[in-house]
Design a protein around this motif. Structure first.
Motif, PDB file in Angstrom:
ATOM      1  N   LEU A   1       0.630  -1.602  -0.196  1.00 27.90           N
ATOM      2  CA  LEU A   1       0.368   0.199  -0.221  1.00 27.90           C
ATOM      3  C   LEU A   1       0.814   1.532  -0.623  1.00 27.90           C
ATOM      4  N   ASP A   2       2.061   1.536   1.216  1.00 30.10           N
ATOM      5  CA  ASP A   2       2.624   2.511   0.810  1.00 30.10           C
ATOM      6  C   ASP A   2       4.061   2.590  -0.158  1.00 30.10           C
ATOM      7  N   ALA A   3       4.011   1.731  -1.437  1.00 30.09           N
ATOM      8  CA  ALA A   3       4.568   1.715  -2.389  1.00 30.09           C
ATOM      9  C   ALA A   3       3.434   2.370  -3.452  1.00 30.09           C
ATOM     10  N   GLY A   4       2.073   1.848  -3.641  1.00 26.10           N
ATOM     11  CA  GLY A   4       1.020   2.044  -4.576  1.00 26.10           C
ATOM     12  C   GLY A   4       0.867   0.749  -5.204  1.00 26.10           C
ATOM     13  N   ARG A   5       1.603   0.047  -5.083  1.00 24.14           N
ATOM     14  CA  ARG A   5       1.551  -1.381  -5.684  1.00 24.14           C
ATOM     15  C   ARG A   5      -0.080  -1.939  -5.713  1.00 24.14           C
ATOM     16  N   TYR A   6      -0.970  -1.763  -4.290  1.00 31.84           N
ATOM     17  CA  TYR A   6      -2.765  -1.411  -4.479  1.00 31.84           C
ATOM     18  C   TYR A   6      -3.296  -0.492  -3.713  1.00 31.84           C
ATOM     19  N   ASP A   7      -4.479  -0.212  -4.039  1.00 34.29           N
ATOM     20  CA  ASP A   7      -5.107   1.196  -3.616  1.00 34.29           C
ATOM     21  C   ASP A   7      -6.433   0.442  -2.018  1.00 34.29           C
TER      22      ASP A   7
ATOM     23  N   ASP B   1      -0.023   4.639  11.829  1.00 37.96           N
ATOM     24  CA  ASP B   1       0.445   5.731  11.165  1.00 37.96           C
ATOM     25  C   ASP B   1       0.884   5.854   9.562  1.00 37.96           C
ATOM     26  N   ARG B   2       0.253   4.486   9.286  1.00 39.16           N
ATOM     27  CA  ARG B   2       0.918   4.167   7.592  1.00 39.16           C
ATOM     28  C   ARG B   2      -0.441   4.158   6.555  1.00 39.16           C
ATOM     29  N   VAL B   3      -1.339   3.754   8.286  1.00 39.04           N
ATOM     30  CA  VAL B   3      -2.861   3.427   6.972  1.00 39.04           C
ATOM     31  C   VAL B   3      -4.083   3.959   8.445  1.00 39.04           C
ATOM     32  N   ASP B   4      -5.325   4.073   7.358  1.00 31.61           N
ATOM     33  CA  ASP B   4      -7.088   4.418   8.095  1.00 31.61           C
ATOM     34  C   ASP B   4      -7.618   2.825   7.939  1.00 31.61           C
ATOM     35  N   PHE B   5      -8.466   2.299   9.081  1.00 28.60           N
ATOM     36  CA  PHE B   5      -8.670   1.246   9.041  1.00 28.60           C
ATOM     37  C   PHE B   5     -10.311   1.856   8.607  1.00 28.60           C
ATOM     38  N   ILE B   6     -11.211   1.222   8.131  1.00 25.27           N
ATOM     39  CA  ILE B   6     -12.590   1.259   8.499  1.00 25.27           C
ATOM     40  C   ILE B   6     -12.972   0.015   8.559  1.00 25.27           C
ATOM     41  N   ASP B   7     -13.443   0.311   9.721  1.00 23.29           N
ATOM     42  CA  ASP B   7     -13.939  -1.620  10.667  1.00 23.29           C
ATOM     43  C   ASP B   7     -15.034  -1.963  10.365  1.00 23.29           C
ATOM     44  N   TYR B   8     -14.723  -3.404   9.921  1.00 24.72           N
ATOM     45  CA  TYR B   8     -15.963  -3.959   9.905  1.00 24.72           C
ATOM     46  C   TYR B   8     -16.493  -5.054  10.255  1.00 24.72           C
ATOM     47  N   LEU B   9     -15.847  -5.827  11.611  1.00 21.26           N
ATOM     48  CA  LEU B   9     -15.919  -6.665  12.362  1.00 21.26           C
ATOM     49  C   LEU B   9     -15.163  -6.590  13.444  1.00 21.26           C
ATOM     50  N   ASN B  10     -15.578  -7.475  14.432  1.00 20.70           N
ATOM     51  CA  ASN B  10     -14.645  -8.290  15.659  1.00 20.70           C
ATOM     52  C   ASN B  10     -14.340  -9.492  15.307  1.00 20.70           C
ATOM     53  N   SER B  11     -13.389  -9.417  16.231  1.00 19.44           N
ATOM     54  CA  SER B  11     -12.698 -11.053  16.436  1.00 19.44           C
ATOM     55  C   SER B  11     -11.318 -11.150  17.807  1.00 19.44           C
ATOM     56  N   GLY B  12     -12.018 -12.382  17.742  1.00 18.03           N
ATOM     57  CA  GLY B  12     -10.879 -12.732  19.056  1.00 18.03           C
ATOM     58  C   GLY B  12     -10.058 -13.447  18.274  1.00 18.03           C
ATOM     59  N   THR B  13      -9.365 -13.929  19.065  1.00 15.63           N
ATOM     60  CA  THR B  13      -7.976 -14.933  19.202  1.00 15.63           C
ATOM     61  C   THR B  13      -8.399 -16.444  19.891  1.00 15.63           C
TER      62      THR B  13
ATOM     63  N   LYS C   1      -2.588   8.836   2.872  1.00  9.20           N
ATOM     64  CA  LYS C   1      -2.742   9.720   1.804  1.00  9.20           C
ATOM     65  C   LYS C   1      -3.986   9.749   0.596  1.00  9.20           C
ATOM     66  N   SER C   2      -4.998   8.409   0.978  1.00  9.70           N
ATOM     67  CA  SER C   2      -5.999   8.073   0.523  1.00  9.70           C
ATOM     68  C   SER C   2      -7.460   8.791   0.946  1.00  9.70           C
TER      69      SER C   2
ATOM     70  N   GLU D   1      -9.929  10.245  -0.013  1.00 12.12           N
ATOM     71  CA  GLU D   1     -11.134  10.546  -0.703  1.00 12.12           C
ATOM     72  C   GLU D   1     -11.689   8.700  -1.367  1.00 12.12           C
ATOM     73  N   LEU D   2     -10.502   7.769  -0.975  1.00 13.46           N
ATOM     74  CA  LEU D   2     -11.359   6.282  -0.851  1.00 13.46           C
ATOM     75  C   LEU D   2     -11.716   5.834   0.280  1.00 13.46           C
ATOM     76  N   ARG D   3     -10.355   6.529   1.005  1.00 13.56           N
ATOM     77  CA  ARG D   3     -11.271   5.643   2.936  1.00 13.56           C
ATOM     78  C   ARG D   3     -12.837   5.824   2.657  1.00 13.56           C
ATOM     79  N   ASP D   4     -12.489   7.455   2.221  1.00 17.08           N
ATOM     80  CA  ASP D   4     -14.391   8.401   2.596  1.00 17.08           C
ATOM     81  C   ASP D   4     -15.260   7.733   2.101  1.00 17.08           C
ATOM     82  N   ALA D   5     -15.197   7.220   0.610  1.00 14.84           N
ATOM     83  CA  ALA D   5     -16.344   6.405  -0.194  1.00 14.84           C
ATOM     84  C   ALA D   5     -16.001   5.510  -0.539  1.00 14.84           C
ATOM     85  N   VAL D   6     -14.961   4.479   0.644  1.00 12.20           N
ATOM     86  CA  VAL D   6     -14.912   3.144   1.160  1.00 12.20           C
ATOM     87  C   VAL D   6     -16.441   2.616   2.267  1.00 12.20           C
ATOM     88  N   GLN D   7     -15.561   4.439   3.401  1.00 12.36           N
ATOM     89  CA  GLN D   7     -16.692   3.619   4.066  1.00 12.36           C
ATOM     90  C   GLN D   7     -18.215   4.150   4.398  1.00 12.36           C
TER      91      GLN D   7
END
Length: 305
Positions: free
Chosen positions: A119-125, A139-151, A261-262, A264-270
């Motif tokens: 993601l940092d290198a721009g190979r994926y969106d 510090d590197r990505v924002d997360f759009i959270d969609y599930l909860n899970s334990g270990t 940095k993305s 717009e994409l984050r907000d659209a997917v959210q």
């Protein structure tokens, strides 16, 4: 995947072929040891022009979202019988998000521990791969959270090593997928083993979850540790071979990582995820893959600690 409405099949057929992932209406046999999808009814979703307009210009122009995924983590993402088509909850969610946004979610298989770097290198969106939302990743990505899970821990049927609590993993050979919840969990357990008068576990890291499970099956490992949503599925598919040894612990959100940095994409997917929740499609997908207990409503951002 089992019976579904013909209208939904037609709506998503082109999307599934173009993206290499299974549309939520595609049909495949259930109970096939991880090669097929379960039965459920999933409703089609129309494109939402207002939400689609939120996408960045380059993604609108390309007509696709490049999705990084470690495709060996059923029921979230795994290859179908052709070893090309991506099946699972994340694949279905990606197809449904693409419907709302009017673009294709194109899954690209990669090792889990290289996804954030890609993601940092721009190979994926973005990533859609059952990644825990951890504050250390913010510090590197924002997360759009969609599930909860334990270990939890999966062992051979009959639990021959008598694993009943976390510290029973001390001294055992434990298979994990690199850079996942299981990997971090064994590091934490090993810090506690000396205080309990036990030797540390021997961590066996693998590049994908399938290899970790194979290590248990072959006897190289005494246990596999990772998210409960995956190991519960493995047990369901192979009830005579495996069982869960521990109740899920250390629950945390699972999210879609998007580069900082993305925005717009984050907000659209959210917004698209919220749309799926409002229309009930999210709940239908949870039911299809038996993930109702892991539901996380509201599509919050960066809830991990």
């Amino acid at each position: 995947m089992k019976s579904r409405s013909l209208a939904f099949v037609g709506t998503l057929a082109a999307l599934a072929l173009a993206s290499g992932c299974a549309a939520p209406a595609e049909t495949a046999p259930a109970g096939s040891g991880g090669s097929g999808a379960p039965s459920a009814q999933v409703t089609a979703v129309a494109k939402d022009d207002a939400i689609a307009a939120m996408l960045p210009a380059d993604i609108k122009s390309a007509g696709k979202v490049r999705v990084a995924s470690g495709v060996s983590f059923p029921p979230m993402e795994f290859f179908g019988p052709d070893n090309k088509t991506v099946l699972g909850f994340d694949a279905d969610l990606g197809a449904a998000l693409g419907q709302v946004l009017g673009v294709t979610f194109e899954f690209q298989n990669t090792n889990f521990d290289g996804i954030i770097g890609g993601l940092d290198a721009g190979r994926y969106d973005l990533g859609l791969t059952s990644m825990n939302d951890k504050k250390s990743r913010h510090d590197r990505v924002d997360f759009i959270d969609y599930l909860n899970s334990g270990t939890t821990a999966m062992v051979k049927k009959g639990n021959p090593k008598g694993v009943k609590e976390r510290l029973d993993l001390c001294g055992l050979n434990v298979a994990v997928e690199k850079s996942t919840a299981g990997d971090f969990t064994i590091d934490a357990v090993n810090k506690e083993c000396p205080g309990a008068g036990k030797p540390a576990a021997t961590k066996l890291p693998f590049p994908d979850q399938a290899s970790a499970v194979q290590a248990l099956q072959s006897g190289r490992a005494d246990a596999v540790v990772t998210l409960d949503l995956s190991l519960a599925y493995d047990v369901k598919q192979n009830p005579n071979a495996f069982e869960l040894a521990l109740k899920p612990f250390d629950a945390m959100p699972v999210g879609i990582p998007v580069p900082k940095k993305s925005t717009e994409l984050r907000d659209a997917v959210q917004a698209a995820l919220k749309k799926l929740q409002e229309t009930g499609v999210y709940d239908q997908l949870l039911a299809k893959w038996s993930l109702q207990d892991q539901a996380l409503p509201g599509a919050p951002l960066n809830q991990g600690k």
